[in-house]
Enzyme design. Structure first.
Site, PDB file in Angstrom:
ATOM      1  N   HIS A   1      41.754  -5.789 -13.097  1.00  0.00           N
ATOM      2  CA  HIS A   1      41.572  -4.742 -14.319  1.00  0.00           C
ATOM      3  C   HIS A   1      40.389  -5.285 -15.172  1.00  0.00           C
ATOM      4  O   HIS A   1      39.500  -4.340 -15.125  1.00  0.00           O
ATOM      5  CB  HIS A   1      42.911  -5.032 -15.213  1.00  0.00           C
ATOM      6  CG  HIS A   1      44.143  -5.029 -14.460  1.00  0.00           C
ATOM      7  ND1 HIS A   1      44.598  -3.780 -14.008  1.00  0.00           N
ATOM      8  CD2 HIS A   1      45.136  -6.004 -14.092  1.00  0.00           C
ATOM      9  CE1 HIS A   1      45.808  -3.905 -13.587  1.00  0.00           C
ATOM     10  NE2 HIS A   1      46.330  -5.289 -13.465  1.00  0.00           N
TER      11      HIS A   1
HETATM   12  C1  BDR Z   1      46.056  -6.048 -18.552  1.00  0.00           C
HETATM   13  O1  BDR Z   1      47.244  -6.850 -18.545  1.00  0.00           O
HETATM   14  C2  BDR Z   1      46.833  -8.266 -18.577  1.00  0.00           C
HETATM   15  O2  BDR Z   1      48.041  -8.735 -17.791  1.00  0.00           O
HETATM   16  C3  BDR Z   1      45.589  -8.211 -17.795  1.00  0.00           C
HETATM   17  O3  BDR Z   1      44.823  -9.348 -17.906  1.00  0.00           O
HETATM   18  C4  BDR Z   1      44.969  -6.765 -18.004  1.00  0.00           C
HETATM   19  O4  BDR Z   1      44.583  -6.783 -19.231  1.00  0.00           O
HETATM   20  C5  BDR Z   1      46.573  -5.147 -17.188  1.00  0.00           C
HETATM   21  O5  BDR Z   1      47.739  -4.542 -17.496  1.00  0.00           O
END
Ligand code: BDR
Ligand code: CA
Length: 313
Positions: free
Chosen positions: A243
């Site tokens: 992400h």
């Molecule tokens: C987001 O949530 C976190 O677990 C990750 O770091 C990312 O920023 C993804 O949904």
């Protein structure tokens, strides 16, 4: 070189946050004014420690790291150890950091830095719950014109949520903060699950980091190996979505991304759908566009950029 883009990275590391920080620190086009930690994937004491561990891994020990909000604005903190492990950075064996945590509170740092900046000078890169950013905007609305742009990972429409059927983690954890940010009136670019789910950490891609034969390459492979196991099991894919590094990659290579300017609002009332990003992709309302909503990415180009940059560290 042309002038470097000044950024503040607001983050809750988190393996994918860690890779985003490495990408930023490896990129000469960016000047990282500071890294502000927030409670999210794990509690604040861990996220600020993890941010410093990553700066040390990158060999950038002069980076300023600040600790911010220990909890969301209204709701209780929800963490995600089930994804990120007990430390938030499970996977590689990184030593406890020896570089200092800055004494100033992250929100004070954001306010002070923006007050001292020119109009449109600082880009806020938001990789976690938006608590620090919303607190800064609420405390000092005079800083708004100084914000060039807010670039954030969060939300989703076509993919639904990853924390509830409706909500993505970062927005779910602090929907009230996200609501403040989405209404702030400055340019916002959002990198939602619809996009990050196209960036899978396939075996070949993780192996390529390991094949760099460097400490950063090994650590990145170990971070991704750990991080992907939860989503691989959930989605049945080769690798999991990566992400947060997309936020930084978009600054470096906007040509890799495509989206639309649309209206996005956050649900803050309904317990069933709280934290949902209600994204008007099809323009069915006359609500004004407040977000550059990125939906598509050249995922091979993204991983090529990541590999090339992390090889520099
Ligand atoms: C987001 O949530 C976190 O677990 C990750 O770091 C990312 O920023 C993804 O949904
Ligand atoms: Ca994150």
């Amino acid at each position: 070189m042309t002038e470097r883009r000044k950024i503040i990275i607001d983050t809750d590391p988190g393996q994918d946050d860690a890779v985003a920080i490495l990408l930023a620190l490896a990129s000469p086009e960016l000047e990282v004014l500071g890294i502000t930690a927030v409670a999210g994937n794990v509690p604040l004491a861990l996220t600020e420690t993890n941010a410093r561990k990553i700066c040390e891994l990158a060999g950038k020990t002069d980076t300023k790291v600040f600790a911010g909000a220990i909890r969301p604005m209204v709701r209780d903190l929800v963490t995600a150890e089930y994804v990120h492990g007990k430390t938030g950075l499970d996977g590689p064996d990184l030593p406890p950091p020896s570089m200092p945590l800055q004494p100033q509170h992250a929100v004070d740092f954001i306010v002070e830095t923006l007050r001292n900046a020119d109009v449109n000078e600082v880009t806020l890169c938001v990789l976690g719950p938006m608590t620090n950013i919303a607190l800064a905007l609420n405390r000092a609305p005079d800083i708004l014109p100084k914000v060039a742009e807010i670039v954030a990972m969060g939300g989703g429409l076509f993919e639904g949520g990853n924390t509830t059927p409706a909500a993505e983690f970062n927005i779910y954890v602090d929907p009230h903060a996200a609501d403040v940010v989405f209404r702030c009136g400055r340019p916002i670019t959002l990198l939602p699950l619809d996009l990050t789910h196209k960036c899978l950490t396939t075996r070949a891609r993780v192996d390529a980091f390991r094949a760099l034969g460097t400490r950063v390459g090994d650590a990145t492979a170990a971070l991704l190996d750990f991080f992907e196991r939860f989503d691989e099991a959930k989605y049945g894919t080769d690798g999991g979505p990566l992400h947060d590094p997309n936020v930084i990659a978009w600054l470096l290579r906007p040509d890799l991304y495509q989206g639309r300017h649309i209206n996005v609002e956050v649900e803050t009332m309904s317990e069933l759908t709280i934290g949902m990003t209600v994204a008007d992709w099809w323009g069915v309302t006359d609500r004004s566009a407040n977000v550059n909503y990125l939906r598509d990415v050249d995922d091979d180009g993204f991983y090529a950029l990541l590999l090339e940059r992390l090889a520099r560290l």
